[in-house]
Design a protein around this motif. Structure first.
Motif, short mmCIF file in Angstrom:
data_model
loop_
_atom_site.label_atom_id
_atom_site.label_comp_id
_atom_site.label_asym_id
_atom_site.label_seq_id
_atom_site.Cartn_x
_atom_site.Cartn_y
_atom_site.Cartn_z
N VAL A 54 0.97 -1.24 -0.14
CA VAL A 54 0.14 -0.06 0.31
C VAL A 54 0.89 1.18 0.06
O VAL A 54 1.92 1.42 0.72
N ILE A 55 0.49 2.26 -0.87
CA ILE A 55 0.82 3.58 -0.91
C ILE A 55 -0.31 4.32 -0.07
O ILE A 55 -1.53 4.49 -0.95
N HIS A 56 -0.24 5.08 1.16
CA HIS A 56 -1.29 5.77 1.73
C HIS A 56 -0.92 7.23 1.81
O HIS A 56 0.08 7.62 2.14
N VAL A 57 -2.00 8.12 1.42
CA VAL A 57 -1.64 9.36 1.10
C VAL A 57 -2.84 10.17 1.78
O VAL A 57 -3.96 9.94 1.63
N ALA A 58 -2.38 11.29 2.71
CA ALA A 58 -3.36 12.10 3.37
C ALA A 58 -2.66 13.41 2.87
O ALA A 58 -1.89 13.90 2.22
N GLY A 59 -3.73 14.52 3.42
CA GLY A 59 -3.51 16.17 3.01
C GLY A 59 -4.58 16.61 2.75
O GLY A 59 -5.77 16.24 2.78
N THR A 60 -4.56 18.10 2.82
CA THR A 60 -5.70 18.89 2.75
C THR A 60 -6.01 19.05 1.22
O THR A 60 -7.06 19.07 0.74
N LYS A 61 -5.03 19.27 0.62
CA LYS A 61 -5.04 19.65 -0.90
C LYS A 61 -3.91 19.11 -1.85
O LYS A 61 -2.75 18.61 -1.36
N GLY A 62 -4.40 18.50 -2.79
CA GLY A 62 -3.42 17.76 -3.82
C GLY A 62 -3.23 16.35 -3.49
O GLY A 62 -2.66 15.86 -4.02
N LYS A 63 -4.00 15.81 -2.39
CA LYS A 63 -3.76 14.40 -2.05
C LYS A 63 -4.49 13.52 -3.30
O LYS A 63 -3.84 12.55 -3.85
N GLN A 255 0.83 21.68 -9.38
CA GLN A 255 1.12 20.01 -9.71
C GLN A 255 2.51 19.68 -9.59
O GLN A 255 2.78 18.64 -9.36
N TYR A 256 3.36 20.45 -9.73
CA TYR A 256 4.79 20.26 -9.59
C TYR A 256 5.13 19.82 -8.23
O TYR A 256 5.86 19.00 -8.06
N LEU A 257 4.39 20.42 -7.26
CA LEU A 257 4.68 19.89 -5.80
C LEU A 257 4.20 18.60 -5.70
O LEU A 257 4.77 17.56 -5.17
N ASN A 258 3.01 18.36 -6.21
CA ASN A 258 2.23 16.99 -6.07
C ASN A 258 3.13 16.02 -6.94
O ASN A 258 3.03 14.67 -6.52
N ALA A 259 3.60 16.26 -8.05
CA ALA A 259 4.25 15.35 -8.97
C ALA A 259 5.60 14.84 -8.23
O ALA A 259 6.19 13.67 -8.29
#
Length: 531
Positions: A54-63, A255-259
């Protein structure tokens, strides 16, 4: 009345799990998280979940964007992928993607009833049926276990610590996307409190990555990480030059941050699962071809999406185009406004526009030729179509949107406020409320905020001067309340009809509609304009 299809029967059963209680109810906190382990036992998924990579992702924006990039990268590396995201826009099956494509109806129904019936048979006063999101997370685990995917990418629904996805005890790697203020009525009113909630997905010794965060949030993440011996690193934003002149599949500077986060998660997953044939060590050398392909072909419905209206488009291409973005926080509203301002300027250049065709399922990019962009010689008019949940603050969202657009020379001719079609207690397109029952008080409140902004905040009631507000016998012809710069419609179909009628009546104008404020609204509009 027509008999419900098997799929609609499943949607009705799913709807029965939606609790009528407000999301802001304080008793949501934790809400017997331990029940999830009972459900997993009932569904005999304990072993399967412990085996998942599993890859598990949390966050307010961009998850959601981070998960989409990550899935696309690993699929292009040759792995069978399972992606669970939320919310859905048009169909609940969008939440479950196998190898980048939403699960087909036949498989969905088979897995749905398998889980639903077992849980129903074993439910009791002590172990009631799971609530809506919990059931969907359990269903995701069942689907991914049965389909034997190589990698499972889980987007947290809300928060982290008590989210249904957090039953995973040993993920391969965790990610925390940008943190900001959202769902504060549930998660806490400071960045520190929000960060603490998201860090709830950290597991002992499991590596985690985040992006640059405000100090207050970063301190909390670091503190939680050190308590659990979590090696926490900040993933650098992607350097655009590494894409060899290509563009990211998802639009916007952020999106460069998310990438960058997706690259760190993907390469760590590859290393920790022993797949060393494709790997990328940050800052050393070029990105692997599979990573580039994954990043440039990723796409997400309802985020910076451009869709021409199907009905108008057949006769007059480009005369009614919807620009859809599910932004619902001040920061994302600013990004959305910048994207819209840029997109409509590009639209006025005579060229082929790159956006998804109205038929595309969201699984592939298509180029839609605007018939030589005949429309570019017409006068463009921008219209805002808006709604947001009542826990959001329109006094923050609307000024942010208006100011950012104005700074780019974009001014809305009219703002339209509508309630969402999809109510929280019903899933599916056959679930429309009777119009007479719709409470529009929130939409009138939004309209007042907008009118005051348009009057330069001088206060006072906005003038009711618009042809659209005349009383007409045919209810479909009119809005509930129309002011000089705005209108409230009692339903979205009425607003879409008004837009289409206006376009038909005025041949010299190209209408560009920005739809934002709520992912639910974006989904409702997509459902209507793609029909």
């Amino acid at each position: 009345m027509a008999e419900a299809s098997p799929y609609e029967e499943a949607l009705d059963a799913l709807s029965s799990l939606i609790t009528k209680r407000s999301r802001a109810d304080k008793s949501n906190k934790g809400d017997r998280f331990d029940l999830l382990f009972d459900y997993i036992k009932i569904l005999d998924l304990e072993e399967a979940i412990s085996q998942m990579k599993v890859i598990h992702v949390a966050g307010t924006k961009g998850k959601g964007s981070t998960c989409t990039f990550t899935e696309s990268i690993l699929r292009n590396c040759g792995f069978q992928t399972g992606l669970f995201t939320s919310p859905h826009l048009i169909d609940v099956r969008e939440r479950f993607r196998l190898n980048g494509v939403e699960i087909c109806e036949e498989k969905y129904l088979s897995y749905f009833w398998w889980c639903y019936d077992r849980l129903k048979e074993n439910s009791s006063e002590d172990v009631p049926m799971p609530t809506y999101f919990r059931f969907l997370a359990l269903l995701a685990f069942k689907i991914f276990a049965a389909e034997q995917v190589d990698v499972v990418i889980l987007e947290v629904g809300l928060g982290g610590k008590f989210d249904a996805t957090n039953v995973v005890q040993s993920p391969v790697v965790c990610g925390i996307s940008s943190l900001g203020y959202d769902h504060m009525e549930i998660l806490g009113y400071t960045l520190g409190a929000i960060a603490g909630e998201k860090a709830g997905i950290f597991k002992h010794g499991v590596p985690a990555f985040t992006v640059t965060q405000p100090d207050e949030a970063m301190c909390v993440l670091e503190e939680k990480a050190s308590k659990l011996d979590v090696p926490l690193q900040v993933a650098p934003p992607l350097d655009a030059s590494l894409l060899n002149g290509q563009k990211l599949g998802l639009v916007g500077e952020h999106q460069y941050l998310n990438a960058g986060l997706a690259i760190a998660l993907s390469s760590t997953w590859l290393q920790r699962t022993g797949h060393l044939e494709v790997s990328y060590h940050q800052q050393t050398g070029p990105l692997p071809e599979q990573f580039i392909k994954g990043l440039t072909t990723a796409n997400l419905q309802g985020r910076a999406q451009i869709v021409p209206d199907r009905i108008i488009n057949t006769e007059r291409p480009g005369d009614l185009v919807f620009y859809l973005d599910g932004a619902h926080s001040p920061e994302s509203m600013e990004i959305c406004a910048r994207w819209f301002s840029l997109a409509i300027k590009e639209d006025s250049q005579p060229q082929t526009l790159g956006f998804q065709s109205p038929d595309s399922s969201g699984s592939s990019h298509e180029l839609v030729q605007m018939h030589g962009n005949i429309g570019s010689r017409k006068n463009p008019a921008q219209i805002l179509l808006f709604n947001c949940m009542s826990v959001r603050d329109p006094q923050l969202l609307l000024p942010c949107l208006m100011k950012t657009c104005a700074s780019q020379g974009v001014y809305f001719k009219k703002a339209i406020f509508v309630p969402n079609v999809s109510l929280y207690h019903k899933v599916g397109s056959h679930a429309s409320p009777a119009e007479s029952q719709v409470d529009l008080s929130w939409q009138f409140a939004l309209q007042k905020v907008w009118e005051n902004l348009m009057q330069g905040d001088k206060g006072g009631e906005a003038k009711n001067i618009d042809a659209g507000s005349e009383d007409k016998k045919d209810d479909t012809e009119t809005s509930a309340k129309s002011c000089e710069n705005s209108a409230v419609f009692s339903s979205l179909p009425l607003a879409i009809k008004w837009l289409r009628d206006s376009v038909q009546q005025n041949q010299s104008v190209r209408t560009q509609v920005l739809v934002t404020g709520s992912l639910h609204l974006v989904g409702d509009v997509l459902r209507l304009v793609k029909k």
